[in-house]
Design a protein around this motif. Structure first.
Motif, PDB file in Angstrom:
ATOM      1  N   UNK A  63       5.617   6.507  15.254  1.00  0.00           N
ATOM      2  CA  UNK A  63       4.994   5.246  14.880  1.00  0.00           C
ATOM      3  C   UNK A  63       5.204   4.221  15.994  1.00  0.00           C
ATOM      4  N   UNK A  64       4.122   3.601  16.434  1.00  0.00           N
ATOM      5  CA  UNK A  64       4.214   2.606  17.504  1.00  0.00           C
ATOM      6  C   UNK A  64       4.122   1.178  16.983  1.00  0.00           C
ATOM      7  N   UNK A  65       3.603   1.003  15.785  1.00  0.00           N
ATOM      8  CA  UNK A  65       3.501  -0.340  15.237  1.00  0.00           C
ATOM      9  C   UNK A  65       2.957  -0.334  13.824  1.00  0.00           C
ATOM     10  N   UNK A  66       3.074  -1.505  13.172  1.00  0.00           N
ATOM     11  CA  UNK A  66       2.540  -1.657  11.823  1.00  0.00           C
ATOM     12  C   UNK A  66       1.941  -3.045  11.669  1.00  0.00           C
ATOM     13  N   UNK A  67       0.864  -3.109  10.892  1.00  0.00           N
ATOM     14  CA  UNK A  67       0.229  -4.374  10.553  1.00  0.00           C
ATOM     15  C   UNK A  67       0.175  -4.516   9.033  1.00  0.00           C
ATOM     16  N   UNK A  68       0.525  -5.691   8.558  1.00  0.00           N
ATOM     17  CA  UNK A  68       0.510  -5.992   7.125  1.00  0.00           C
ATOM     18  C   UNK A  68      -0.901  -5.799   6.581  1.00  0.00           C
ATOM     19  N   UNK A  69      -1.051  -4.939   5.578  1.00  0.00           N
ATOM     20  CA  UNK A  69      -2.365  -4.621   5.006  1.00  0.00           C
ATOM     21  C   UNK A  69      -2.202  -4.457   3.497  1.00  0.00           C
ATOM     22  N   UNK A  70      -1.977  -5.573   2.780  1.00  0.00           N
ATOM     23  CA  UNK A  70      -1.600  -5.479   1.366  1.00  0.00           C
ATOM     24  C   UNK A  70      -2.738  -5.167   0.410  1.00  0.00           C
ATOM     25  N   UNK A  71      -3.967  -5.267   0.849  1.00  0.00           N
ATOM     26  CA  UNK A  71      -5.090  -5.037  -0.067  1.00  0.00           C
ATOM     27  C   UNK A  71      -5.599  -3.607   0.078  1.00  0.00           C
ATOM     28  N   UNK A  72      -5.507  -2.854  -1.011  1.00  0.00           N
ATOM     29  CA  UNK A  72      -5.931  -1.458  -1.024  1.00  0.00           C
ATOM     30  C   UNK A  72      -7.087  -1.284  -2.001  1.00  0.00           C
ATOM     31  N   UNK A  73      -7.977  -0.325  -1.746  1.00  0.00           N
ATOM     32  CA  UNK A  73      -9.036  -0.055  -2.725  1.00  0.00           C
ATOM     33  C   UNK A  73      -8.434   0.285  -4.080  1.00  0.00           C
ATOM     34  N   UNK A  74      -8.973  -0.313  -5.125  1.00  0.00           N
ATOM     35  CA  UNK A  74      -8.378  -0.178  -6.460  1.00  0.00           C
ATOM     36  C   UNK A  74      -8.282   1.279  -6.904  1.00  0.00           C
ATOM     37  N   UNK A  75      -9.344   2.047  -6.684  1.00  0.00           N
ATOM     38  CA  UNK A  75      -9.334   3.435  -7.126  1.00  0.00           C
ATOM     39  C   UNK A  75      -8.315   4.259  -6.338  1.00  0.00           C
ATOM     40  N   UNK A  76      -8.198   3.983  -5.047  1.00  0.00           N
ATOM     41  CA  UNK A  76      -7.222   4.708  -4.232  1.00  0.00           C
ATOM     42  C   UNK A  76      -5.802   4.386  -4.684  1.00  0.00           C
ATOM     43  N   UNK A  77      -5.548   3.127  -5.059  1.00  0.00           N
ATOM     44  CA  UNK A  77      -4.209   2.783  -5.536  1.00  0.00           C
ATOM     45  C   UNK A  77      -3.905   3.456  -6.868  1.00  0.00           C
ATOM     46  N   UNK A  78      -4.894   3.518  -7.745  1.00  0.00           N
ATOM     47  CA  UNK A  78      -4.685   4.227  -9.020  1.00  0.00           C
ATOM     48  C   UNK A  78      -4.359   5.698  -8.765  1.00  0.00           C
ATOM     49  N   UNK A  79      -5.090   6.303  -7.820  1.00  0.00           N
ATOM     50  CA  UNK A  79      -4.838   7.702  -7.480  1.00  0.00           C
ATOM     51  C   UNK A  79      -3.423   7.879  -6.931  1.00  0.00           C
ATOM     52  N   UNK A  80      -2.999   6.949  -6.091  1.00  0.00           N
ATOM     53  CA  UNK A  80      -1.665   7.023  -5.509  1.00  0.00           C
ATOM     54  C   UNK A  80      -0.585   6.882  -6.562  1.00  0.00           C
ATOM     55  N   UNK A  81      -0.739   5.929  -7.479  1.00  0.00           N
ATOM     56  CA  UNK A  81       0.271   5.733  -8.527  1.00  0.00           C
ATOM     57  C   UNK A  81       0.338   6.945  -9.456  1.00  0.00           C
ATOM     58  N   UNK A  82      -0.799   7.589  -9.700  1.00  0.00           N
ATOM     59  CA  UNK A  82      -0.784   8.801 -10.524  1.00  0.00           C
ATOM     60  C   UNK A  82       0.014   9.902  -9.842  1.00  0.00           C
ATOM     61  N   UNK A  83      -0.093   9.995  -8.516  1.00  0.00           N
ATOM     62  CA  UNK A  83       0.660  11.012  -7.785  1.00  0.00           C
ATOM     63  C   UNK A  83       2.159  10.726  -7.813  1.00  0.00           C
ATOM     64  N   UNK A  84       2.537   9.474  -7.653  1.00  0.00           N
ATOM     65  CA  UNK A  84       3.959   9.123  -7.737  1.00  0.00           C
ATOM     66  C   UNK A  84       4.494   9.421  -9.133  1.00  0.00           C
ATOM     67  N   UNK A  85       3.694   9.137 -10.156  1.00  0.00           N
ATOM     68  CA  UNK A  85       4.112   9.432 -11.529  1.00  0.00           C
ATOM     69  C   UNK A  85       4.306  10.934 -11.732  1.00  0.00           C
ATOM     70  N   UNK A  86       3.419  11.733 -11.168  1.00  0.00           N
ATOM     71  CA  UNK A  86       3.542  13.187 -11.292  1.00  0.00           C
ATOM     72  C   UNK A  86       4.813  13.712 -10.636  1.00  0.00           C
ATOM     73  N   UNK A  87       5.235  13.057  -9.553  1.00  0.00           N
ATOM     74  CA  UNK A  87       6.470  13.456  -8.873  1.00  0.00           C
ATOM     75  C   UNK A  87       7.709  12.954  -9.606  1.00  0.00           C
ATOM     76  N   UNK A  88       7.526  11.972 -10.501  1.00  0.00           N
ATOM     77  CA  UNK A  88       8.660  11.415 -11.233  1.00  0.00           C
ATOM     78  C   UNK A  88       9.247  10.165 -10.604  1.00  0.00           C
ATOM     79  N   UNK A  89       8.537   9.600  -9.616  1.00  0.00           N
ATOM     80  CA  UNK A  89       9.027   8.407  -8.934  1.00  0.00           C
ATOM     81  C   UNK A  89       8.872   7.190  -9.846  1.00  0.00           C
TER      82      UNK A  89
END
Length: 406
Positions: free
Chosen positions: A230-256
């Motif tokens: 990793x060479x750098x990071x930029x603050x990017x707090x706004x995510x597509x709503x459907x993609x965030x729902x998909x991500x949270x479902x995956x974390x839930x499946x892992x038990x996070x």
């Protein structure tokens, strides 16, 4: 009452984050580690050192639980037991469960740490399928991965920080890189999987087991392949709503759902395709930058969660008035760092806060790894206007010198 921490090597997150946070909460800290002399040296002169640094088999949950019980008679009963080490999450979570303390589900910690388990759990839940194979220590990489699509990525099954994570173009290259990893690490299980193309982002959360709050997201820039430094990071707090729902479902499946978690993923339309899940705070000093940007002490929040407190009301990152950029300066050769600017924190015109932190001290020698172990410094800026923030970082880098003598 006492806070017990498990650790391997000393880290900034513990030294400058968790120890001061515990002190502010009035909690004495006992640190359990397999490297006590290194930690004792690291905390010499520290304003709030542990009350004790104790040798323990920190990868063994039963040994950790037993050590905490024995030490409780001397230093106080445990009010919390936690770790910020990738390698110790499962053992520490299981030890906390054995002691009846709040903590992560040790099974979730193992699903996150073991990259093949991560893939299989997400596929079984019908959330995402990534072509992947495990290559055992004695197995022929080319034979096991014969049906894998290319380009592909090969990496240690329980690796961290992009160490020995490499992009490969065909079976011959995969076999060569697998052999090279084993020469460096010895016999170890590897995972080879299809390369997930796309814009790389982070998803950083805190949870109390009931509620999960996203406190930040960053867009990550990478160096040249075949490495994933990793060479750098930029603050990017706004995510597509459907993609965030998909991500949270995956974390839930892992038990996070408890404590801190740092997830890396690529955006693919409405899908969030997980690269890896690190069940701890975002690292490489990013937790300090996040805290500064949000006005929240993330280390204190982590300690409070492990004390059994409910999740506090935290800022919505998409509504934070500000931007941030982080840039890593890395060695391009093996050798000794002979010149680097000092640490810095200053206010600039236009409401910009600039910070520089050395990650390697002058006089220290190191080989070249192709990972974040090559980092010399991190520079960040926070301010109201993205262009001005980026310019502040670039200007600082342009007027300073980092020299590694080979």
């Amino acid at each position: 009452m006492c806070l017990y921490l498990t650790a391997l090597k000393p880290t900034t997150a513990v030294t400058d984050g968790l120890l001061p946070a515990a002190a502010r909460l009035g909690l004495p800290v006992v640190l359990l580690t397999d490297r006590p002399s290194v930690h004792l040296a690291a905390y010499r002169g520290h304003p709030c050192p542990p009350v004790a640094v104790v040798e323990a088999a920190v990868s063994d949950a039963g040994a950790v639980a037993g050590r905490v019980l024995a030490l409780g008679e001397r230093h106080g009963a445990p009010s919390a037991l936690l770790s910020n080490s990738d390698h110790l999450q499962a053992a520490t979570a299981l030890a906390a469960a054995l002691l009846g303390l709040p903590g992560k589900d040790w099974r979730a910690a193992m699903r996150c740490k073991n990259k093949l388990l991560t893939r299989r759990m997400l596929a079984a839940a019908g959330l995402d399928t990534v072509a992947s194979v495990e290559i055992g220590p004695g197995e022929d990489a080319a034979e096991v991965a014969a049906k894998l699509p290319f380009p592909a990525v090969v990496k240690p099954r329980e690796g961290v920080a992009s160490e020995d994570v490499l992009l490969v173009g065909d079976l011959a290259e995969l076999a060569a890189q697998a052999a090279a990893i084993r020469r460096r690490r010895g016999p170890c299980a590897l995972v080879a999987e299809e390369y997930l193309a796309g814009e790389l982002h982070t998803y950083d959360t805190l949870g109390d087991g009931e509620r999960l709050h996203r406190f930040g997201s960053w867009r990550t820039s990478l160096g040249q392949p075949p490495f994933f430094t990793e060479t750098g990071r930029d603050w990017a707090p706004r995510l597509p709503r459907q993609a965030e729902r998909h991500l949270r479902a995956q974390l839930s499946a892992l038990g996070v759902g408890f404590g801190a978690c740092h997830t890396e993923f690529v955006l693919d339309g409405d899908r969030a395709r997980v690269i890896e899940v690190n069940y701890r705070l975002i690292g490489d000093t990013m937790e300090f930058v996040c805290g500064d940007l949000l006005g929240v002490d993330l280390f204190e929040q982590v300690v409070r969660l492990h004390l059994g407190e409910p999740l506090a009301a935290l800022p919505d990152p998409s509504k934070v008035d500000g931007h941030a950029r982080v840039r890593y300066l890395a060695a391009d050769r093996a050798g000794t760092l002979t010149e680097a600017p000092p640490d810095l924190a200053e206010e600039l015109p236009g409401g910009i806060r600039l910070g520089h932190r050395r990650l390697r001290e002058p006089g220290v020698s190191a080989p070249l790894h192709g990972t974040n172990r090559d980092y010399l410094s991190v520079v960040h800026a926070i301010g109201p206007v993205p262009g001005a923030v980026s310019a502040a970082v670039d200007e600082f880098v342009s007027r300073h010198v980092w020299t590694v003598a080979g």
